[in-house]
Each structure stands twice: as structure tokens, then as C-alpha cells.
Design a protein around this motif. Sequence first.
Motif, short mmCIF file in Angstrom:
data_model
loop_
_atom_site.label_atom_id
_atom_site.label_comp_id
_atom_site.label_asym_id
_atom_site.label_seq_id
_atom_site.Cartn_x
_atom_site.Cartn_y
_atom_site.Cartn_z
N MET A 59 -41.54 68.03 116.07
CA MET A 59 -42.60 67.25 116.71
C MET A 59 -42.48 67.41 118.22
SD MET A 59 -45.22 65.22 116.32
CE MET A 59 -45.24 64.51 114.69
N THR A 60 -43.60 67.65 118.88
CA THR A 60 -43.60 67.88 120.33
C THR A 60 -44.04 66.61 121.06
OG1 THR A 60 -45.87 68.67 120.17
CG2 THR A 60 -44.14 70.31 120.03
N ALA A 61 -44.22 66.75 122.35
CA ALA A 61 -44.81 65.72 123.22
C ALA A 61 -43.98 64.45 123.24
CB ALA A 61 -46.25 65.42 122.79
N SER A 62 -42.69 64.59 123.60
CA SER A 62 -41.84 63.41 123.68
C SER A 62 -42.35 62.43 124.73
CB SER A 62 -40.41 63.82 124.00
OG SER A 62 -40.37 64.55 125.22
N ASP A 63 -43.09 62.94 125.72
CA ASP A 63 -43.63 62.06 126.76
C ASP A 63 -44.78 61.21 126.23
OD1 ASP A 63 -44.95 64.52 126.50
OD2 ASP A 63 -45.95 64.29 128.43
N HIS A 64 -45.26 61.51 125.04
CA HIS A 64 -46.33 60.72 124.44
C HIS A 64 -45.82 59.83 123.31
CE1 HIS A 64 -49.45 62.53 126.85
NE2 HIS A 64 -49.01 63.74 126.54
N ARG A 65 -44.53 59.53 123.37
CA ARG A 65 -43.96 58.66 122.34
C ARG A 65 -44.50 57.24 122.49
NH1 ARG A 65 -37.63 58.09 120.44
NH2 ARG A 65 -37.94 56.26 119.10
N ILE A 66 -44.91 56.66 121.37
CA ILE A 66 -45.45 55.30 121.34
C ILE A 66 -44.29 54.31 121.49
CG2 ILE A 66 -46.58 53.60 119.83
CD1 ILE A 66 -48.13 55.99 118.62
N PRO A 67 -44.46 53.26 122.32
CA PRO A 67 -43.41 52.24 122.45
C PRO A 67 -42.97 51.72 121.07
CG PRO A 67 -45.13 51.85 124.07
CD PRO A 67 -45.62 52.97 123.18
N GLN A 68 -41.66 51.53 120.90
CA GLN A 68 -41.11 51.26 119.57
C GLN A 68 -41.74 50.07 118.84
OE1 GLN A 68 -39.01 53.72 118.52
NE2 GLN A 68 -39.58 52.83 116.54
N PRO A 69 -41.97 48.93 119.50
CA PRO A 69 -42.57 47.80 118.75
C PRO A 69 -43.95 48.14 118.19
CG PRO A 69 -41.64 47.04 120.82
CD PRO A 69 -41.62 48.53 120.87
N LEU A 70 -44.72 48.93 118.94
CA LEU A 70 -46.05 49.31 118.47
C LEU A 70 -45.94 50.33 117.34
CD1 LEU A 70 -48.01 49.69 121.85
CD2 LEU A 70 -47.83 47.70 120.37
N ALA A 71 -45.03 51.28 117.48
CA ALA A 71 -44.82 52.27 116.41
C ALA A 71 -44.40 51.56 115.12
CB ALA A 71 -43.77 53.29 116.83
N ASP A 72 -43.47 50.63 115.25
CA ASP A 72 -43.00 49.90 114.06
C ASP A 72 -44.13 49.13 113.39
OD1 ASP A 72 -40.43 50.86 114.41
OD2 ASP A 72 -39.70 49.07 115.45
N SER A 73 -45.04 48.58 114.19
CA SER A 73 -46.14 47.79 113.61
C SER A 73 -47.04 48.64 112.72
CB SER A 73 -46.97 47.12 114.72
OG SER A 73 -47.77 48.06 115.42
N LEU A 74 -47.14 49.93 113.04
CA LEU A 74 -47.98 50.83 112.24
C LEU A 74 -47.48 50.96 110.81
CD1 LEU A 74 -48.40 53.66 114.90
CD2 LEU A 74 -50.21 52.10 114.15
N ALA A 75 -46.18 50.71 110.60
CA ALA A 75 -45.58 50.84 109.27
C ALA A 75 -45.12 49.49 108.72
CB ALA A 75 -44.40 51.80 109.33
N THR A 76 -45.66 48.40 109.29
CA THR A 76 -45.28 47.05 108.86
C THR A 76 -46.42 46.41 108.10
OG1 THR A 76 -43.84 46.81 110.80
CG2 THR A 76 -44.48 44.78 109.64
N PRO A 77 -46.32 46.27 106.77
CA PRO A 77 -47.43 45.71 105.98
C PRO A 77 -47.93 44.36 106.51
CG PRO A 77 -45.78 46.65 104.52
CD PRO A 77 -45.20 46.71 105.90
N ALA A 78 -47.02 43.50 106.98
CA ALA A 78 -47.42 42.17 107.44
C ALA A 78 -48.34 42.25 108.67
CB ALA A 78 -46.19 41.33 107.76
N ALA A 79 -48.19 43.30 109.49
CA ALA A 79 -49.04 43.43 110.68
C ALA A 79 -50.51 43.63 110.32
CB ALA A 79 -48.55 44.60 111.55
#
Length: 429
Positions: free
Chosen positions: A1-21
Motif C-alpha cells: 500500500m502506498t501513500a503513507s502521507d495519506h494515512r487516515i487518523p487512527q480513531p477515524l480509521a478504526d470507526s470505519l470497522a466498528t459496527p457500533a459507529a
Amino acid sequence: MTASDHRIPQPLADSLATPAAYADGTIHESYRWLRQNEPMGVAKIEGVDPFWVATRHADILEISRQNDLFHNGDRSPTLTSQAVDKKVREMMGGSPHLLRTLIHMDAPDHHKYRALTQAWFMPQNLKKLEDRIRVIARASVDKMAAKGGECDFVNEVALHFPLHVIMEILGVPESDEPRMLKLTQELFGAADPELGRGGQAATFVDAPDRDFDFGVIVDFSNYFRALSEARRANPTDDLASVIANSQIDGAPISDLEAMSYYIIVATAGHDTTSSSTGGAMWALAENPGEFRKVKADPSLIPGLVDESIRWTTPVKTFMRTVTADTEFAGRSMKKDDWLMLCYASGNRDEAVFEAPDEFRVDRKPNKHLAFGYGAHLCLGQHLAKMEMRILWEELIPRLESVELAGEPANSQAVFVNGPKRLPIRFKMA
């Protein structure tokens, strides 16, 4: 995977895979930030392969147009943990798919399999069903009226009306509808403590066995295998007979593909419609001005239908796989990169929708993406919209007022979700 400078902040990334969100609506806060700050970012979540995240309407539309560049079938088309992916590939001889439905296929197979039932879901054929659907809708409204002014609209009306319609089309006896509903909820609500088989809340990665319950697939397949054998022996004029006797390139379709076809029709064929119907009533109960608008002008009912589909967006996410190194939306994507399409974000994109967080029955234009786009445009979209239109045509003239009578709730799921509880107080004319 490329574009490390476009990494999504961790709390937002985690929310994408959190059913409760997806249940409590906080996913929309993540989407809003991503659309404005990182509309094509990379999510890196522990236990999940990294994936690109498309949150803008224009990008989702363009990816959906380019079916050769962005495949459905090369990897899982739904977000899957590494543990589940490994388990599925071991079970399925290297394939990443437990099922092989239309959403798991690309050209040329996708077109061939879609053509098997496409005529059934075209507007000209559905017109023949309109009178029967109206009878079912009227019975649903009568049932609601008999509740005496209070009911759980989801569990007593919205779930059962589209379920009865699609099961009648498919050829499943009415006596088996509760079983079909329960299996559908267990399939799409695997991570929900109230709907899944485990009976407890599941995080996305910590409970891989709950992410996609194979037992539900087995139960569905056992049921439809018996139905399929019956329809091969004695074909009737239902959709089950079409699937049971289907051929591709002169040969019968495989057991896996037949069972997959039954399962997608028997689940997606009602669950998304019931979610949008429940979402509409929830919004009308919270927005009495919008209810008065559509009550005063029934010609707004088609607009109510489209807005409720946009508002609810039952299919929240689909995954695609990049087939070749490419530049897209200013990002360098590599072959085999995974990519998430966030339809519920595209449907609240400020660049496309005025006041996107407002529910407006008269919203025009309403270019929502809830049915997808391109080759994978939802096969049942015309049936879904027709069912909802007919239900509201029967219900709105008889409904004097509606308000919430308790705390509504959405299901906890990353892939497909919608209202699971909607207590309302109402007056009928």
C-alpha cells in the motif's frame, strides 16, 4: 500500500470497522472529516489489510463506472478481517468468497448471471405485480391501524411487508417467512448483540467468527437446496424455478452459485427495503413539517421514497480491488490494493446535496448512490422503490400524525444496516 502521507487518523480509521459507529451515527462525523480533509485516504487497522477509503460522491461514482479497473471478485467485496479471510480461503480452496453472488463477480460472469433474473426485476414485468403488492401493503396498514395508536414500526410493519413480497416472488411459503427473516438478520447483523447468533456485542477484529457466521450460510443453503430440488422436479412460475433450472453456456449453474443466488435474493431482496421504509418513518416522526408536506401533497411520495433511501443508505460499504497500477484522485494506487466505497458518505456529500444532513421529502435533484452505479447497479432497485411507493400511498392518506414513542435504534453492522427498533405513537384517520 502506498501513500503513507495519506494515512487516515487512527480513531477515524478504526470507526470505519466498528459496527457500533454505524448504529449510533458517529460514522457520519468520520465521513464529514474525511470528505473535507482526506477524501481518498488509507485506513490501517490492526488485524485488517490496509485499504483506500473513498468518501466523496464523485470518486465513488467514478470508481463504480470503471468496472475493469476496480474489481468486485478478486478479494472480498465486504470488509473482512485477516483472520476471517484466512479461514474462508482455507474452507473454499483458496477463494476469498463463502458465496458466489452477483456482488462477488466481474465480467464476463457477472453479466451472464445477472441476465438469468434481470427480466423479473424490470419495470414492465413489475407492473404485473403492482395490484398484488398493493393488497399486501393494504394488509400491512390495516395491521398497523389495529395496534391502537402505538407500535414498533420496524418489527411490526417495515420488516414484514417487503419480506412477504420478495418471498412470494421467490416462491417461499408464508409459513417459512419468520425463518427467512431470522436468518437474514443473523447474516447482516452478525456483530449486533440483539441480532447475531452470539448474543453479545462483537468488535470487528476481536470476534472473527462472528464477522461472517458460516452456520447461517449452511442453514440458508440447506433450505434452498430442498426448494431447488422441488423446483427442478416440478417447475412453477416463481423465481426459485428460474434459479433451479438456470444454465450458463449450456451447462447448469453449480450448487454454490445456485445457493448464492437464492441467498442474495432472499436477503437483499427485502432487508434494504425494510431499512429504508423504517428510516422514512423515523425521519417523518422527527420532522413533522416534512410529514405535513407529503400528507398535503401525495405527489411527493416518490420524493419521500428517494430521500429515505438516501437518508438511510442501507448498504453502507462495498470493497473493490485495483486491477492495475493507476493514478486515481491524485493517488498512486497499486495492483491488488483494496478500496472501500462509503456510500453513506457519498450520499451526504456537501458538494452534491444542499443541507445533506436534513431530511427533505421534496429534495430535487436527488442523485443518491444507495443503489450503486455502473455494472453493479442494484438489480432490485425498481422493485424496492415500487414497494415503498405503494406502501406510502396506502399509509399516508390514513395517517393523521406520528411521533416517536421511545428510543429508536439502528443495527450494528459495517456492511448493511438500518433501523432495528422504532417505537412510534400515531393517529389513524
